[in-house]
Structure formats: structure tokens, C-alpha cells
Design a protein around this motif. Structure first.
Motif, short mmCIF file in Angstrom:
data_model
loop_
_atom_site.label_atom_id
_atom_site.label_comp_id
_atom_site.label_asym_id
_atom_site.label_seq_id
_atom_site.Cartn_x
_atom_site.Cartn_y
_atom_site.Cartn_z
N ASN A 320 85.16 128.70 -53.27
CA ASN A 320 85.51 128.70 -54.69
C ASN A 320 85.02 129.99 -55.33
O ASN A 320 83.86 130.15 -55.63
CB ASN A 320 84.89 127.50 -55.41
CG ASN A 320 85.48 127.30 -56.79
OD1 ASN A 320 86.51 127.87 -57.13
ND2 ASN A 320 84.83 126.49 -57.60
N MET A 321 85.92 130.92 -55.57
CA MET A 321 85.57 132.24 -56.07
C MET A 321 85.60 132.29 -57.59
O MET A 321 86.40 133.00 -58.21
CB MET A 321 86.54 133.29 -55.50
CG MET A 321 86.50 133.40 -53.99
SD MET A 321 84.99 134.21 -53.43
CE MET A 321 83.93 132.82 -53.15
N VAL A 322 84.72 131.51 -58.22
CA VAL A 322 84.63 131.52 -59.68
C VAL A 322 83.17 131.63 -60.09
O VAL A 322 82.27 131.29 -59.32
CB VAL A 322 85.27 130.26 -60.32
CG1 VAL A 322 86.75 130.16 -59.97
CG2 VAL A 322 84.53 128.99 -59.90
N SER A 323 82.94 132.08 -61.30
CA SER A 323 81.59 132.25 -61.82
C SER A 323 81.20 131.06 -62.69
O SER A 323 82.05 130.29 -63.15
CB SER A 323 81.50 133.53 -62.65
OG SER A 323 82.27 133.40 -63.84
N ALA A 324 79.91 130.95 -62.96
CA ALA A 324 79.43 129.90 -63.85
C ALA A 324 80.01 130.07 -65.25
O ALA A 324 80.32 129.08 -65.92
CB ALA A 324 77.90 129.92 -63.89
N ASP A 325 80.18 131.31 -65.70
CA ASP A 325 80.75 131.54 -67.03
C ASP A 325 82.19 131.04 -67.11
O ASP A 325 82.60 130.45 -68.12
CB ASP A 325 80.72 133.03 -67.37
CG ASP A 325 79.31 133.52 -67.71
OD1 ASP A 325 78.44 132.67 -67.99
OD2 ASP A 325 79.10 134.75 -67.69
N GLU A 326 82.96 131.25 -66.05
CA GLU A 326 84.35 130.77 -66.04
C GLU A 326 84.40 129.24 -66.08
O GLU A 326 85.24 128.66 -66.76
CB GLU A 326 85.07 131.31 -64.79
CG GLU A 326 85.36 132.78 -64.84
CD GLU A 326 85.94 133.30 -63.54
OE1 GLU A 326 86.98 133.99 -63.60
OE2 GLU A 326 85.37 133.04 -62.47
N VAL A 327 83.50 128.61 -65.33
CA VAL A 327 83.46 127.15 -65.33
C VAL A 327 83.07 126.63 -66.71
O VAL A 327 83.69 125.71 -67.24
CB VAL A 327 82.49 126.62 -64.26
CG1 VAL A 327 82.43 125.09 -64.31
CG2 VAL A 327 82.92 127.08 -62.87
#
Length: 341
Positions: A320-327
Motif C-alpha cells: 500500500n503506497m500511501v502516506s498517513a496524511d493521505e489516509v
């Protein structure tokens, strides 16, 4: 920085390009993935001190697998090197009413033939706050049942929280074998993650009024599943149930329930247009672990975990190539998908 340890098999994923079928593909792409490794990558991307434990061959393919974790900041210090092969799975991406297909080639892999004593859990779990396993690893054989059990026991001795995603795989073992092994392991688990199929296949606990193939879900049925799991294993502090209704291979509705022994908290429901659904459940587990370690409450935790998983369905590959900010942005209500400049 909080230390999290996951344990399992890292595999080579081989897949036809785009939506080609196995029988028509002339070329295939390769990546790496596996349930517990996927969780480790998510947690590293969120900024945690993430360790993945496994056994991989010392040859170049094994090293490529290790490198795939290192590039995202996952610590690989405790990966045992040895054995002759890495497990493989072939994945054919489904479309519309044609389902995806997965073919395993993992017999005799390094982790399947590993001995439990090869993993020094006292050292591995020193200062760890969380230890995560799934039902996939013990399905590889009795030696891995022992390794998971010893790891969970050592984690508790070190003061860590233990989570387990039931993750039943019928191609790896029978329901009877799964039930016998998971009965032992789950007695040392604090946070249980499941879905309607896993709870039914492993422990015979079914969600009434639910038919996921027709998109019919019953909230009361899922509450009953969570409650029955908690009653069967009083040591469970929390039970998470993911709710997926498949309209077709490209369109799913995605939601989850988190039960803390008192409150049943349902997340927002997302309508997904799927790019790649492999690793969707692992991204939920990673999101839940992060949310809990961040001190989020039951409702906020399940909302954050489901948002993390919803984003994973837009990412190609297991990780899962996402950041905490995006989530956090999606969990906060911004699901517009508008371009960010």
C-alpha cells in the motif's frame, strides 16, 4: 518511534500485464508481496519502526525480495537467510464479471521448511509494542504453527500487543486443520481481524442475512460474528470484521466493524473502483495497527483503517503506497480524488 514486528512469508508475484489471461499472456511482470510483509510496508510508510521477520534464500531472488522491503524503510535485520527457493504466486486480474485468479507455487519454500528455533523471538521482540501474524503462515505446516505460537507468546512476555488476521486459504489447508491450529494461536491474540468467510471457514461462525456475492450485508449479522468471536476467545480485546460486497470484479462496496467488547463501531462505506484488490485486507490491518498505536478510539480507528484500505485498492501491487496524511485526508471526508497541486 514505536516498534512493530510482523512474521510471515514474502513471495514473488508473477502477473500478466493489464487484464490479459494466463493462457494468452506472452510476457508477465514480477513484484513481491505477502500478507504480513504488506502490513510491514504500510506501517513503515506511516512512519513506524517496522520489522519483517521471515526466511528467504541467500541467492539473488531472495535478495531482491529483501530489497523490495528495504526501499520502503522496512527493517530486515531478523530475516533468516537460507533454503533453496522463494514462494511464488501467479495472479490473473479479473474484470467485470470475470473473477481474479491466484495460483500458488510455494511448496518447499524457505519459510515453509524453516525450523521454529531459527527465530530468536526474545531478541526480535525486544522493545516491540506490537506483533502481527496471519492465518496464512501456520497453514504452511506444523513447524510454522509452532513458530507463530512461540512468537505470540514471546510478544506477550515482552509486553507487546498481538494481532492476527484469520486469513483462511483453502488451497493451503483444510478447515479442520485451520481450526485446530488457530484455536491454539488465538488464545494468545489481543486483536482479531477477520471477514465473514474466514470466521465461517475457521470457526464455523456465520453472519446471518448476508450474501456477499449478491451484495447483501446484515449489520446485525456482523455484530453477531464479532460477539461470538469474543465469547469464544475472551482474551480478544478487539475484534475487527471487514465487510466487502462484490458487485463485480471492478466494483466493490467496502466497510468494516470494530468491536471493543462494549461498542460496535461501523466505518463509513466506500464504493470502490478497483485497480488491484490484492493486499486490501492487509492494508486494513496495517491501518488498524497504526490507529491503535496512535491512541485513536474505536470509531476513529476503524474509520482510519478502512480509509487506508480503500486507498490501497487504487494501487498496483501488494504494497500500500500511501502516506498517513493521505489516509487522514480521506478518513476526514475528502474522497473527491481531485488533483493536488
Amino acid at each position: 518511534m514505536k516498534k512493530v514486528v510482523t512474521f510471515g512469508e514474502l513471495m514473488l508475484r508473477i502477473q500478466p500485464a493489464d487484464y490479459y489471461r494466463f493462457v494468452q499472456a506472452e510476457t508477465m511482470t514480477t513484484t513481491f508481496g505477502g500478507g504480513e510483509a504488506n502490513v510491514a510496508v504500510s506501517l513503515a510508510n506511516y512512519g513506524l519502526d517496522s520489522y519483517f521477520v521471515s526466511k528467504l534464500p541467500a541467492h539473488e531472488i531472495g535478495q531482491a525480495a529483501v530489497n523490495s522491503l528495504r526501499r520502503y524503510g522496512v527493517h530486515t535485520d531478523y530475516i533468516v537467510r537460507g533454503g533453496s527457493r522463494i514462494g511464488i504466486y501467479y495472479n490473473e486480474r479479473g474484470a467485470s464479471q470475470r473473477a481474479s485468479k491466484c495460483i500458488y507455487d510455494r511448496a518447499g519454500s524457505a519459510i515453509q521448511t524453516a525450523r521454529p528455533e531459527e527465530f530468536d523471538w526474545k531478541t526480535i521482540l525486544k522493545d516491540a509494542q506490537w506483533f502481527h501474524i496471519t492465518g496464512i503462515t501456520p497453514a504452511l505446516g506444523e513447524n510454522m504453527v509452532r513458530a507463530c505460537l512461540e512468537g505470540a507468546q514471546a510478544a506477550h512476555a515482552a509486553g507487546a500487543i498481538v494481532s492476527c488476521d484469520l486469513n483462511y486459504r483453502g488451497k493451503l489447508w483444510t478447515r479442520e486443520e485451520a481450526r485446530k491450529a488457530m484455536e491454539q494461536i488465538c488464545r494468545h491474540v489481543d486483536v482479531c481481524i477477520s471477514n465473514e468467510d474466514d470466521a465461517s471457514d475457521v470457526f464455523g461462525i456465520k453472519a446471518s442475512g448476508t450474501d456477499t456475492t449478491k451484495g447483501t450485508l446484515s449489520e446485525e449479522g456482523y455484530k453477531s460474528v464479532a460477539r461470538q468471536l469474543k465469547e469464544r476467545f475472551p482474551n480478544f480485546q478487539k475484534v475487527a470484521i471487514t465487510l466487502r460486497s462484490s458487485l463485480n470484479a471492478n466494483r466493490n462496496d467496502w466497510q468494516a466493524l470494530l468491536y471493543d467488547g462494549r461498542d460496535f463501531c461501523f466505518s463509513k462505506k466506500y464504493e470502490l473502483w478497483i485497480v488491484d484488490r490484492v493486499g486490501g485486507g492487509d492494508s486494513f490491518a496495517g491501518g488498524l495497527i497504526y490507529a491503535q498505536l496512535a491512541g485513536m478510539g474505536t470509531q476513529q480507528s476503524v474509520d482510519w483503517a478502512v480509509a487506508a484500505s480503500a486507498l490501497k485498492h487504487s494501487v498496483i501491487g501488494d504494497y500500500n503506497m500511501v502516506s498517513a496524511d493521505e489516509v487522514s485526508k480521506l478518513a476526514g471526508g475528502d474522497g473527491s480524488g481531485r488533483i493536488q497541486r
